[in-house]
Design an enzyme around this catalytic site. Structure first.
Site, PDB file in Angstrom:
ATOM      1  N   SER A 143       0.461  40.359 -34.716  1.00  0.00           N
ATOM      2  CA  SER A 143       0.738  41.008 -33.433  1.00  0.00           C
ATOM      3  C   SER A 143       1.040  42.487 -33.654  1.00  0.00           C
ATOM      4  CB  SER A 143       1.935  40.335 -32.751  1.00  0.00           C
ATOM      5  OG  SER A 143       1.672  38.961 -32.573  1.00  0.00           O
ATOM      6  N   GLU A 157      -6.920  38.652 -31.252  1.00  0.00           N
ATOM      7  CA  GLU A 157      -6.471  37.273 -31.487  1.00  0.00           C
ATOM      8  C   GLU A 157      -5.324  37.369 -32.486  1.00  0.00           C
ATOM      9  OE1 GLU A 157      -5.827  34.122 -33.254  1.00  0.00           O
ATOM     10  OE2 GLU A 157      -7.915  33.903 -33.913  1.00  0.00           O
ATOM     11  N   CYS A 174      -2.967  30.590 -37.195  1.00  0.00           N
ATOM     12  CA  CYS A 174      -2.305  31.250 -36.066  1.00  0.00           C
ATOM     13  C   CYS A 174      -1.899  30.190 -35.051  1.00  0.00           C
ATOM     14  CB  CYS A 174      -3.211  32.298 -35.455  1.00  0.00           C
ATOM     15  SG  CYS A 174      -4.763  31.637 -34.914  1.00  0.00           S
TER      16      CYS A 174
HETATM   17  C1  UN1 Z   1      -6.586  31.139 -36.821  1.00  0.00           C
HETATM   18  O1  UN1 Z   1      -5.720  30.701 -37.556  1.00  0.00           O
HETATM   19  O2  UN1 Z   1      -6.762  32.393 -36.702  1.00  0.00           O
HETATM   20  O3  UN1 Z   1      -7.609  25.936 -33.898  1.00  0.00           O
HETATM   21  C2  UN1 Z   1      -7.563  30.308 -36.078  1.00  0.00           C
HETATM   22  C3  UN1 Z   1      -7.479  26.059 -35.116  1.00  0.00           C
HETATM   23  C4  UN1 Z   1      -8.622  26.639 -35.905  1.00  0.00           C
HETATM   24  C5  UN1 Z   1      -8.634  28.125 -35.814  1.00  0.00           C
HETATM   25  C6  UN1 Z   1      -7.368  28.825 -36.184  1.00  0.00           C
HETATM   26  N1  UN1 Z   1      -9.862  26.089 -35.420  1.00  0.00           N
HETATM   27  O4  UN1 Z   1      -6.472  25.727 -35.697  1.00  0.00           O
END
Ligand code: UN1
Length: 512
Positions: free
Chosen positions: A231, A251, A285
């Protein structure tokens, strides 16, 4: 001997300014690749090259571009094991997950190869006769894509595949610590026959990238920035692009909540929390941040969760394990700092804390020579705690309690992120109430916070992003701009809003 890799711009190797070693986090003495890092000028030059190449690429009919995407999918599928093994070697992701990650590229290609024959515009009725209205999707131009290394190939594909399909050129700056995986993916894309310069890969550190991006934006050679990462950096990129009147696709992090209702299937909730919190060593994430569990089932849930974590296998990511090492030394250092946020009022219910070693083993695993850490469950987390409010990338999960669904929703939203979320319940009223109240862009019912499918909108709100969405048809709005066309064939100037036929109603009419 380890690989030597450098940036590739316009199909040619570009100059590097400094050297970087990408190492295997499961055996830190092992160098996976010697990486030449480029400076800001190479980034800016790559953007100029991309701008040049984009003109011709945009003229290639979209269905033909779709065929290129189809070829990329086939190439990735045919190289799946090799690519997955490299991902495991470079970032320590368990092999089964790495294979899943590679699968996600193929899924993304499968979705977008068809989009090449769709990429629909609209025909719209005009308010005047002998006039036609249309909409077209135009490519934005050059996309600068900056990605993290926890998903070193799948997440980049969410940007690269739709950007290329829509007729854009790309400058991709992957994470240094995942450079070899990114380089391999670049080569698979290049083998599809993409013309030189349409996709460029630049290895650079954060400062060089930022300066190069600023230059490229000043020169007008980047029209879209895609960024996956923290972030903190996302905010800086948002500011920079905002000054250039652009909105980046951001993202960012998450503090993803999981609510466990009193009517939940507790075994299912424990299984979900285990994978969401500690799968990928908590380095998605979308990983679980805090379990918000109803006070009536708290003790039972915590006991079962702690037992499951104690039994979970941590170790060599080529084996059948829940989690391997942390991604890289930088992440291990930061994770150790998160551990200092554990306060005296907290209760660690999972056993040992910190780096796994001979003196501090996880079961019979002594940490080998890798960046392995104990999975940690911290009970008694309170809303004012840093552990409750801030993202803690790595294997640590907080637990807190609630009494009513409204209270659970408030707690879920309190940290101000809004990426993923989950609720375990057998009552649809709770599920829909949670969906409506939670600020997250993604909601799971009776499922992990992680593991989104590749054709649903992926993205967050608040500190998790600026509302942009990736994946599926939604990402098309990131990589195209709508153009409206009106074509008057009446042979006279018809003025909108003025030369419009009027049909006069009797608005005083009432039923007797
Ligand atoms: C991330 O960690 O940036 O939904 C993406 C999920 C994976 C993507 C994570 N398909 O956990």
């Amino acid at each position: 001997m380890s690989r030597q890799i450098v940036s590739i711009v316009g199909g040619k190797e570009a100059a590097s300014a400094t050297a970087y070693e990408s190492t295997n986090p499961a055996r830190t003495g092992e160098v996976v690749a010697q990486v030449g890092l480029a400076d800001a000028e190479v980034f800016a030059a790559a953007s100029r090259t991309a701008k040049e190449a984009q003109r011709e690429w945009a003229k290639v009919p979209a269905p033909v571009r779709g065929r290129v995407i189809a070829s990329i999918g086939r190439l990735v599928e045919a190289n799946a094991e090799r690519l997955a093994r490299l991902v495991t070697e470079e970032i320590g992701k368990p092999y089964a997950e790495a294979l899943g990650e590679v699968r996600e590229i193929v899924d993304t290609c499968d979705f977008f190869l068809g989009e090449g024959r769709r990429l629909y515009g609209q025909t719209v009725p005009s308010e005047m006769p002998d006039k036609n209205l249309f909409t077209f999707r135009n490519p934005v131009g050059v996309a600068a894509v900056i990605t993290a290394g926890n998903f070193p190939v799948a997440v980049p594909s969410w940007y690269l595949v739709p950007a290329l399909l829509c007729g854009n050129a790309v400058v991709w700056k992957p994470a240094e610590y995942a450079a070899a995986s990114a380089h391999a993916m670049y080569r698979l894309f290049a083998a599809s026959g993409l013309p030189d310069g349409v996709l460029n890969i630049v290895f650079a550190d954060g400062a060089g990238t930022f300066e190069g991006l600023e230059r490229a934006l000043d020169e007008g050679s980047v029209q879209k920035v895609g960024f996956t990462g923290s972030s903190e950096v996302g905010r800086k990129i948002g500011e920079l692009t905002g000054r250039h009147l652009q909105s980046a696709c951001l993202e960012l992090g998450g503090k993803n909540p999981m609510v466990v209702m009193p009517d939940a299937d507790l075994d299912l909730a424990v299984e979900g929390a285990l994978f969401a919190g500690f799968g990928t060593a908590g380095q998605r994430c979308t990983s679980l941040g805090t379990v918000i569990v109803h006070e009536s089932v708290h003790d039972e849930f915590v006991e079962r969760f702690a037992r499951a974590v104690g039994a979970a296998r941590i170790g060599d990511p080529m084996q059948n394990v829940l989690a391997g090492p942390l991604l890289d030394q930088k992440f291990a250092d930061r994770y150790e700092e998160f551990l200092t946020w554990i306060q005296p009022h907290h209760k660690v219910v999972s056993g040992n804390v910190g780096r796994i070693s001979k003196d501090n083993p996880h079961g019979d695993f002594d940490g080998d020579q890798g960046l392995y850490y104990h999975p940690v469950i911290v009970d008694g987390v309170r809303p004012a705690d840093r552990l409750f409010l801030e993202e803690t990338f790595g294997p640590i999960v907080g637990v807190t309690t609630f009494q009513t669904l409204d209270e659970a929703i408030d707690l879920a939203n309190l940290p101000g992120y809004g990426l993923s979320s989950s609720i375990y319940t057998t009552n649809p009223k709770n599920a829909f109430g949670f969906r409506e109240g939670v600020s997250a862009g993604m909601v799971s019912v009776n499922n992990s916070t992680s593991g989104a499918e590749a054709h649903l909108p992926f993205g967050g709100n608040g500190k998790s992003g600026n509302g942009s969405r990736q994946s599926g048809m939604w990402v098309l709005d990131q990589f195209t701009r709508w153009q409206a066309l009106n074509w008057d064939h009446s042979g006279r100037l018809q003025k909108a809003q003025m030369d419009v036929a009027e049909i006069v109603p009797d608005l005083d009419f009432r039923l007797a």
